[in-house]
Motif scaffolding. Structure first.
Motif, PDB file in Angstrom:
ATOM      1  N   LYS A 349       8.296   0.323 -20.129  1.00  0.00           N
ATOM      2  CA  LYS A 349       7.067  -0.175 -20.757  1.00  0.00           C
ATOM      3  C   LYS A 349       7.390  -1.282 -21.762  1.00  0.00           C
ATOM      4  O   LYS A 349       6.682  -2.295 -21.832  1.00  0.00           O
ATOM      5  CB  LYS A 349       6.341   0.986 -21.456  1.00  0.00           C
ATOM      6  CG  LYS A 349       5.032   0.602 -22.145  1.00  0.00           C
ATOM      7  CD  LYS A 349       4.416   1.824 -22.799  1.00  0.00           C
ATOM      8  CE  LYS A 349       3.167   1.458 -23.597  1.00  0.00           C
ATOM      9  NZ  LYS A 349       2.042   1.094 -22.707  1.00  0.00           N
ATOM     10  N   ARG A 350       8.455  -1.087 -22.503  1.00  0.00           N
ATOM     11  CA  ARG A 350       8.830  -2.103 -23.500  1.00  0.00           C
ATOM     12  C   ARG A 350       9.226  -3.409 -22.813  1.00  0.00           C
ATOM     13  O   ARG A 350       8.834  -4.491 -23.257  1.00  0.00           O
ATOM     14  CB  ARG A 350       9.979  -1.584 -24.348  1.00  0.00           C
ATOM     15  CG  ARG A 350      10.417  -2.569 -25.414  1.00  0.00           C
ATOM     16  CD  ARG A 350      11.393  -1.969 -26.372  1.00  0.00           C
ATOM     17  NE  ARG A 350      11.717  -2.918 -27.425  1.00  0.00           N
ATOM     18  CZ  ARG A 350      12.463  -2.643 -28.469  1.00  0.00           C
ATOM     19  NH1 ARG A 350      12.959  -1.440 -28.626  1.00  0.00           N
ATOM     20  NH2 ARG A 350      12.732  -3.556 -29.375  1.00  0.00           N
ATOM     21  N   GLU A 353       5.834  -4.969 -21.304  1.00  0.00           N
ATOM     22  CA  GLU A 353       4.773  -5.386 -22.226  1.00  0.00           C
ATOM     23  C   GLU A 353       5.259  -6.261 -23.374  1.00  0.00           C
ATOM     24  O   GLU A 353       4.567  -7.193 -23.764  1.00  0.00           O
ATOM     25  CB  GLU A 353       4.043  -4.149 -22.761  1.00  0.00           C
ATOM     26  CG  GLU A 353       3.361  -3.360 -21.641  1.00  0.00           C
ATOM     27  CD  GLU A 353       2.455  -2.260 -22.153  1.00  0.00           C
ATOM     28  OE1 GLU A 353       2.429  -2.015 -23.383  1.00  0.00           O
ATOM     29  OE2 GLU A 353       1.777  -1.625 -21.320  1.00  0.00           O
ATOM     30  N   GLU A 354       6.448  -5.964 -23.913  1.00  0.00           N
ATOM     31  CA  GLU A 354       6.918  -6.745 -25.060  1.00  0.00           C
ATOM     32  C   GLU A 354       7.677  -7.998 -24.644  1.00  0.00           C
ATOM     33  O   GLU A 354       7.541  -9.046 -25.273  1.00  0.00           O
ATOM     34  CB  GLU A 354       7.795  -5.873 -25.965  1.00  0.00           C
ATOM     35  CG  GLU A 354       7.031  -4.754 -26.663  1.00  0.00           C
ATOM     36  CD  GLU A 354       7.874  -4.029 -27.693  1.00  0.00           C
ATOM     37  OE1 GLU A 354       8.843  -4.633 -28.200  1.00  0.00           O
ATOM     38  OE2 GLU A 354       7.580  -2.859 -27.981  1.00  0.00           O
ATOM     39  N   ALA A 357       5.047  -9.751 -21.554  1.00  0.00           N
ATOM     40  CA  ALA A 357       3.596  -9.847 -21.837  1.00  0.00           C
ATOM     41  C   ALA A 357       2.751  -9.320 -20.688  1.00  0.00           C
ATOM     42  O   ALA A 357       1.679  -9.847 -20.396  1.00  0.00           O
ATOM     43  CB  ALA A 357       3.222 -11.295 -22.154  1.00  0.00           C
ATOM     44  N   GLY A 358       3.243  -8.279 -20.019  1.00  0.00           N
ATOM     45  CA  GLY A 358       2.503  -7.675 -18.918  1.00  0.00           C
ATOM     46  C   GLY A 358       1.901  -6.340 -19.314  1.00  0.00           C
ATOM     47  O   GLY A 358       1.840  -5.989 -20.488  1.00  0.00           O
ATOM     48  N   LYS A 359       1.456  -5.598 -18.324  1.00  0.00           N
ATOM     49  CA  LYS A 359       0.890  -4.273 -18.527  1.00  0.00           C
ATOM     50  C   LYS A 359       1.454  -3.327 -17.480  1.00  0.00           C
ATOM     51  O   LYS A 359       1.668  -3.710 -16.336  1.00  0.00           O
ATOM     52  CB  LYS A 359      -0.646  -4.298 -18.420  1.00  0.00           C
ATOM     53  CG  LYS A 359      -1.344  -5.037 -19.552  1.00  0.00           C
ATOM     54  CD  LYS A 359      -1.263  -4.254 -20.852  1.00  0.00           C
ATOM     55  CE  LYS A 359      -1.987  -4.964 -21.984  1.00  0.00           C
ATOM     56  NZ  LYS A 359      -1.846  -4.238 -23.270  1.00  0.00           N
ATOM     57  N   LYS A 361       0.921   0.865 -16.095  1.00  0.00           N
ATOM     58  CA  LYS A 361       0.092   2.065 -16.207  1.00  0.00           C
ATOM     59  C   LYS A 361       0.268   2.939 -14.967  1.00  0.00           C
ATOM     60  O   LYS A 361       0.821   2.494 -13.954  1.00  0.00           O
ATOM     61  CB  LYS A 361      -1.384   1.683 -16.365  1.00  0.00           C
ATOM     62  CG  LYS A 361      -1.970   1.010 -15.131  1.00  0.00           C
ATOM     63  CD  LYS A 361      -3.446   0.696 -15.315  1.00  0.00           C
ATOM     64  CE  LYS A 361      -4.045   0.068 -14.058  1.00  0.00           C
ATOM     65  NZ  LYS A 361      -5.493  -0.206 -14.195  1.00  0.00           N
ATOM     66  N   ILE A 375       2.399  -2.410 -12.233  1.00  0.00           N
ATOM     67  CA  ILE A 375       2.773  -3.446 -13.199  1.00  0.00           C
ATOM     68  C   ILE A 375       1.882  -4.655 -12.953  1.00  0.00           C
ATOM     69  O   ILE A 375       1.686  -5.054 -11.797  1.00  0.00           O
ATOM     70  CB  ILE A 375       4.255  -3.852 -13.056  1.00  0.00           C
ATOM     71  CG1 ILE A 375       5.170  -2.654 -13.252  1.00  0.00           C
ATOM     72  CG2 ILE A 375       4.611  -4.956 -14.026  1.00  0.00           C
ATOM     73  CD1 ILE A 375       6.625  -2.951 -12.952  1.00  0.00           C
ATOM     74  N   TYR A 377       1.240  -8.713 -14.141  1.00  0.00           N
ATOM     75  CA  TYR A 377       1.668  -9.915 -14.874  1.00  0.00           C
ATOM     76  C   TYR A 377       0.637 -11.017 -14.656  1.00  0.00           C
ATOM     77  O   TYR A 377       0.078 -11.151 -13.560  1.00  0.00           O
ATOM     78  CB  TYR A 377       3.024 -10.419 -14.373  1.00  0.00           C
ATOM     79  CG  TYR A 377       4.181  -9.506 -14.687  1.00  0.00           C
ATOM     80  CD1 TYR A 377       4.444  -9.108 -15.990  1.00  0.00           C
ATOM     81  CD2 TYR A 377       5.041  -9.063 -13.678  1.00  0.00           C
ATOM     82  CE1 TYR A 377       5.514  -8.285 -16.285  1.00  0.00           C
ATOM     83  CE2 TYR A 377       6.113  -8.230 -13.958  1.00  0.00           C
ATOM     84  CZ  TYR A 377       6.339  -7.849 -15.255  1.00  0.00           C
ATOM     85  OH  TYR A 377       7.399  -7.037 -15.556  1.00  0.00           O
TER      86      TYR A 377
END
Length: 380
Positions: A349-350, A353-354, A357-359, A361, A375, A377
Motif C-alpha cells: 500500500k505504501r 499510494e505514497e 500516487a495510486g490507490k 483496495k 491497483i 494508477y
C-alpha cells in the motif's frame, strides 16, 4: 512495571481527569442555570406584586416603586384572565398584532416556566406567563458549545497522536529497510567475488547461470529495501511489460497446481513508475494470492484502461476475506498466517499510494470463492 505499562496508566489517568473536569464544569453550569432561573422567577413575582399594587384602589398606596419595577422588566410577559390574553410586555410587535402568532407564543412561554398566580381581587385571578431571558438562553446552550469544543480538541489531539505514531512507524520502517539492505549488501559483495573465482576455475556453466540469477535477485531485493524511506526515481515505463516480467518470474517459481492467466491490452501503456518497487508490489500481491489458495487454484492478473486510469486486478480462487477486514488487511501487523509479520500488504500500500500516487483496495471478495485486489494508477 514496564515503561509501556506506565505510559498506558498515565493516559488513563489523563482521560479520567479530563472526564472529571468536564463533568464538574457541566454540573457548575447547570447549577448557575438553576440559580439564574430562580432569580428570574423572583423578579416575575415582584412584577406580579407591583401589578397588584398598581391596580390597588387604595388612594394612599405608593405606586412609584411598583411603577419602576413594571417599567424595568425586560422579560417577555403575557398576562391572562380565564385563558384570555389581557396584557403583554416585551413582545415583538409583529407577534403582538397577530392573534395566531400571539397564541403560539403563549404556548411557548407555558412550556418554559410555570405561571405565577396574581390575585387581583376576590374572584379576579390573573395568570402571568413569562419566558427565559436572553442571558438564560445563552447559558442554556453553553454546555453544548463546551462539549463541541472539547470534542474538536479531542479530535485534534487524536489526529496529532495518530500522525506522530505514523511518523514514528515510518522512521522505523525506513531504518529497518536500510539496515536490511546494508546487512544483505555485505555477504552479497562476497558472493559476487566467489562467483568470479568459480568462473576462473571453469565451474559448470549451468551452475554459474543459476548462481548468477540468485545473486541478481539478491541485488534487486537490496535495491528495493534501500529505496524505502527515500524518494524513488520514477521513469516512463510500459506498465504491461513491467507487470508481465514480474508475473512470469512468479509463475516460474510455483508448482503447476496453480493455473496462471495474464490478460492485458496488446498496445503498450506508459506511466511513471519505479520498476523495482512496482515488481515488488506485483510479487507481494501474487504471493498473497497463492498463499490464500494454499498453493492450488487459479490466479488471473488483468490490466485494463478505464478512462484516465489504468487498473491492475489480481484475482485468486482462495478462501476470501470478510468484508469487515477489507481495510484492515493493509494495516501493519495484520496477518492470518501462523508465521509472519503482516507487513506485505502494508508495504505494498505504501509503495502504491505514497511512491506512485495510486490507490489499492480489495475490489471484491467472497468467503470460499476468492478475492480480487485492485491497483489504480492515473495515466500521465
Amino acid at each position: 512495571m514496564q515503561f509501556s505499562d506506565k505510559r498506558n496508566n498515565t493516559r488513563w489517568i489523563i482521560i479520567f481527569a479530563s472526564f472529571f473536569i468536564v463533568s464538574l464544569i457541566l454540573w457548575n453550569t447547570y447549577s448557575f442555570f438553576q440559580i439564574f432561573k430562580n432569580e428570574e422567577r423572583v423578579k416575575m413575582q415582584q412584577w406580579a406584586m407591583a401589578q397588584i399594587k398598581m391596580n390597588s384602589e387604595d388612594p394612599n398606596a405608593d405606586v412609584e416603586l411598583p411603577l419602576k419595577i413594571i417599567q424595568n422588566a425586560s422579560i417577555s410577559i403575557i398576562v391572562t384572565e380565564k385563558d384570555s390574553i389581557i396584557n403583554t410586555r416585551n413582545i415583538d410587535s409583529d407577534i403582538e398584532k397577530n392573534k395566531v402568532k400571539l397564541n403560539a407564543f403563549l404556548q411557548k412561554l407555558k412550556s418554559q416556566n410555570d405561571p405565577i398566580i396574581i390575585n387581583i381581587s376576590e374572584g379576579k385571578i390573573h395568570k402571568l406567563y413569562y419566558g427565559d431571558s436572553s442571558l438564560l438562553n445563552k447559558l442554556k446552550y453553553y454546555p453544548i458549545a463546551l462539549l463541541l469544543i472539547i470534542f474538536l480538541f479531542g479530535a485534534l489531539v487524536y489526529n496529532f497522536y495518530k500522525s506522530t505514531k505514523m511518523a514514528t512507524q515510518n522512521k522505523l520502517w525506513a531504518g529497518m529497510a536500510k539496515e536490511t539492505a546494508h546487512q544483505i549488501g555485505t555477504p552479497l559483495s562476497s558472493l559476487i567475488g566467489w562467483l568470479e573465482i568459480m568462473k576462473a576455475n571453469n565451474v559448470s556453466e549451468s551452475i554459474l547461470v543459476e548462481i548468477e540469477k540468485d545473486i541478481n535477485r539478491l541485488q534487486t531485493i537490496t535495491d528495493r529495501f534501500s529505496k524505502i524511506g527515500s524518494e524513488p526515481a520514477l521513469e516512463k515505463k510500459d506498465i504491461i511489460e513491467e507487470t508481465l516480467n514480474s508475473f512470469d518470474y512468479m509463475k516460474s517459481r510455483f508448482s503447476s497446481q496453480v493455473d496462471f492467466y495474464f490478460e492485458a491490452p496488446k498496445e503498450p501503456i506508459y506511466i511513471s513508475l519505479n520498476p523495482e518497487l512496482h515488481s515488488w508490489t506485483i510479487e507481494n500481491l501474487m504471493k498473497n494470492a497463492i498463499d490464500a489458495m494454499k498453493g492450488k487454484g487459479e490466479l488471473t492478473l488483468g490490466i485494463k484502461k478505464e478512462g484516465q486510469y489504468i487498473r491492475i486486478n489480481i484475482t485468486d480462487s482462495g478462501k476470501g476475506i470478510p468484508k469487515n477486514q477489507f481495510k484492515s488487511v493493509f494495516e501493519p501487523g495484520f496477518t492470518t498466517k501462523k508465521r509472519g509479520w503482516g507487513l506485505g500488504l502494508s508495504l505494498t500500500k505504501r509503495i502504491v499510494e505514497e511512491y506512485h500516487a495510486g490507490k489499492i483496495k480489495v475490489a471484491y471478495s467472497e468467503i470460499g470463492t476468492g478475492t480480487t485486489m485492485q491497483i489504480s494508477y492515473k495515466l500521465s
